[in-house]
Each structure stands twice: as C-alpha cells, then as structure tokens.
Write a protein that holds these residues in place. Structure first.
Motif, PDB file in Angstrom:
ATOM      1  N   LEU A 130      40.706  17.595  60.039  1.00 15.37           N
ATOM      2  CA  LEU A 130      41.713  18.376  59.341  1.00 15.37           C
ATOM      3  C   LEU A 130      42.049  17.795  57.977  1.00 15.37           C
ATOM      4  CD1 LEU A 130      43.983  20.651  59.826  1.00 15.37           C
ATOM      5  CD2 LEU A 130      45.446  18.719  60.419  1.00 15.37           C
ATOM      6  N   LEU A 131      42.162  18.669  56.998  1.00 19.59           N
ATOM      7  CA  LEU A 131      42.705  18.312  55.688  1.00 19.59           C
ATOM      8  C   LEU A 131      44.043  19.036  55.560  1.00 19.59           C
ATOM      9  CD1 LEU A 131      42.757  17.204  52.808  1.00 19.59           C
ATOM     10  CD2 LEU A 131      41.260  19.095  52.130  1.00 19.59           C
ATOM     11  N   GLY A 134      46.378  15.657  52.450  1.00 18.90           N
ATOM     12  CA  GLY A 134      45.356  14.891  51.737  1.00 18.90           C
ATOM     13  C   GLY A 134      45.565  13.396  51.721  1.00 18.90           C
ATOM     14  N   SER A 154      33.479  14.877  51.262  1.00 19.04           N
ATOM     15  CA  SER A 154      34.315  14.803  52.452  1.00 19.04           C
ATOM     16  C   SER A 154      34.165  16.135  53.167  1.00 19.04           C
ATOM     17  CB  SER A 154      35.778  14.559  52.097  1.00 19.04           C
ATOM     18  OG  SER A 154      35.952  13.257  51.588  1.00 19.04           O
ATOM     19  N   VAL A 156      35.465  18.485  56.396  1.00 17.86           N
ATOM     20  CA  VAL A 156      36.496  18.693  57.412  1.00 17.86           C
ATOM     21  C   VAL A 156      36.237  20.007  58.134  1.00 17.86           C
ATOM     22  CG1 VAL A 156      38.251  17.333  56.212  1.00 17.86           C
ATOM     23  CG2 VAL A 156      38.103  19.786  55.785  1.00 17.86           C
ATOM     24  N   GLU A 159      40.976  23.213  56.984  1.00 19.92           N
ATOM     25  CA  GLU A 159      41.770  22.903  55.790  1.00 19.92           C
ATOM     26  C   GLU A 159      43.009  23.791  55.782  1.00 19.92           C
ATOM     27  OE1 GLU A 159      41.500  22.859  50.895  1.00 19.92           O
ATOM     28  OE2 GLU A 159      39.746  23.465  52.073  1.00 19.92           O
ATOM     29  N   GLN A 161      45.260  25.153  53.472  1.00 22.96           N
ATOM     30  CA  GLN A 161      45.257  25.339  52.024  1.00 22.96           C
ATOM     31  C   GLN A 161      46.645  25.313  51.400  1.00 22.96           C
ATOM     32  OE1 GLN A 161      42.823  28.957  51.960  1.00 22.96           O
ATOM     33  NE2 GLN A 161      41.213  27.748  50.968  1.00 22.96           N
ATOM     34  N   GLN A 164      47.828  22.036  49.916  1.00 21.57           N
ATOM     35  CA  GLN A 164      47.140  21.602  48.695  1.00 21.57           C
ATOM     36  C   GLN A 164      46.635  20.158  48.746  1.00 21.57           C
ATOM     37  OE1 GLN A 164      49.840  22.565  45.500  1.00 21.57           O
ATOM     38  NE2 GLN A 164      49.549  24.749  45.797  1.00 21.57           N
ATOM     39  N   ARG A 166      43.642  19.150  48.956  1.00 20.59           N
ATOM     40  CA  ARG A 166      42.430  19.038  48.136  1.00 20.59           C
ATOM     41  C   ARG A 166      42.757  18.510  46.735  1.00 20.59           C
ATOM     42  NH1 ARG A 166      37.222  22.124  48.209  1.00 20.59           N
ATOM     43  NH2 ARG A 166      37.848  22.880  50.250  1.00 20.59           N
ATOM     44  N   VAL A 173      34.880  18.428  48.498  1.00 23.41           N
ATOM     45  CA  VAL A 173      35.362  18.674  49.852  1.00 23.41           C
ATOM     46  C   VAL A 173      34.730  19.947  50.370  1.00 23.41           C
ATOM     47  CG1 VAL A 173      37.379  19.124  51.304  1.00 23.41           C
ATOM     48  CG2 VAL A 173      37.591  17.606  49.333  1.00 23.41           C
ATOM     49  N   SER A 175      35.172  22.457  53.684  1.00 24.91           N
ATOM     50  CA  SER A 175      35.897  22.784  54.912  1.00 24.91           C
ATOM     51  C   SER A 175      35.254  24.021  55.539  1.00 24.91           C
ATOM     52  CB  SER A 175      37.381  23.040  54.612  1.00 24.91           C
ATOM     53  OG  SER A 175      37.551  24.077  53.675  1.00 24.91           O
ATOM     54  N   GLN A 178      39.509  27.687  56.867  1.00 24.99           N
ATOM     55  CA  GLN A 178      40.701  27.541  56.024  1.00 24.99           C
ATOM     56  C   GLN A 178      41.839  28.403  56.596  1.00 24.99           C
ATOM     57  OE1 GLN A 178      37.714  28.902  54.488  1.00 24.99           O
ATOM     58  NE2 GLN A 178      36.994  26.807  54.306  1.00 24.99           N
TER      59      GLN A 178
END
Length: 179
Positions: A130-131, A134, A154, A156, A159, A161, A164, A166, A173, A175, A178
């Motif tokens: 998971l992002l 960050g 990177s 993932v 994400e 979104q 933010q 990223r 990155v 993902s 999203q």
C-alpha cells in the motif's frame, strides 16, 4: 487465461475494506482478502511479475517493506530468479544495521536494513502492499540509497490517491490498483 484487465478486476474485487481502522476516519484497504483466494493470489503475482519483467528486466534485488511487503518480495524474487531483502521495523534484524526514521499517517517508526543486504550500484525494486501518505516508502527509498542501491521503481498493489503519497517520493511508482 484471462486478460490482464480481467485479472486486475478479479484481484480488486477481493481487496477488503475496513472503515475506521486503525483509527476513526481511516478506510483501511487490505490485500489479505485477495491473498486468501488462490486465483486472486496467482493473478496478483502474475500482474506484478509481468510488469517488472517488461519494465525492468535488469532488476537485481527485490526489497520488501515490513510487513506486508514480505508477502510479495520473496514471491517476486523467486519468479524473477533474483534475490530479495527485507526492510524491517527497528529491533527486528541482527547484524550491522542502517536505519531511517519516518512518519506514518498515525504515528512514527524507524526502518532498518542489514548493511550487507545491498551491494553498491545494485538495481533494486521496492515492493509493498500500500502507498498511503508515502512516509514509509520515502523512508525505504532513503534507506536503499544509503546502502548504495539504485532504485528502478517502487511497486505497490494499492495506492490511496487522495493522500498524495506519491508526491513525497523521488522515484518512479507503479500501483496496480488506485482508490
């Protein structure tokens, strides 16, 4: 065999959502729902491996973040025929370590790696589930670079979104999903 889009939709349909976890106001997206389904797990592996093979055929090491990134880094490294290394929370690794402090959306922590985990100039992909904001991924990139690794990307699974995360990262990155 299903198309990549169908595989991705299947995986996404198995991502679990938990409102107000780990605290009120957070919507927690969890890959464990996908990992408990054999087909979703296989599709997830295939999608990640295909992306890495097509975009980064020269990758030499997969680095997984504590703890869900561990579920992915060994799997991907094995499929790609390369090595893997962990980034762990403070106090979980033995030997000579390098560390970095980072902030989470709900606290702070310290990541560590064994000094010998990365050879200078080694081409690395960092993987996690998971992002979000960050913070942990930014700390991981800092740690890999401290050890002389060259970050290709990177990767993932999910994400978020709107958070933010990223924007905090100074690497590419990718993902899969999203929100």
């Amino acid at each position: 065999m299903s198309s990549a889009e169908e595989q991705l939709e299947y995986v996404k349909s198995h991502i679990s959502t938990y409102p107000d976890f780990p605290k009120k106001g957070i919507i927690f997206r969890d890959i464990f729902g996908a990992l408990t389904d054999g087909k979703a797990c296989r599709y997830l592996r295939d999608l990640l491996v295909q992306h890495i093979r097509s975009q980064h055929p020269d990758v030499e090491l997969i680095v997984g973040l504590d703890s869900r990134g561990f579920l992915l880094n060994l799997l991907l490294a094995t499929e790609l025929g390369i090595g893997c290394a962990p980034i762990r929370k403070k106090g979980k690794l033995a030997g000579e370590l390098v560390g970095v402090e980072y902030k989470l959306e709900y606290g702070s922590d310290i990541f560590e790696m064994q000094r010998s985990a990365i050879k200078p100039g080694q081409k690395v992909i960092i993987v996690d589930d998971l992002l979000a904001t960050g913070g942990s991924l930014a700390a991981a990139t800092q740690l890999v670079r401290k050890l002389g690794g060259v970050i290709l990307e990177s990767v993932v699974v999910i994400e978020l979104q709107e958070l933010q995360g990223r924007q905090k990262l100074d690497c590419n990155v990718h993902s899969l999903i999203q929100y």
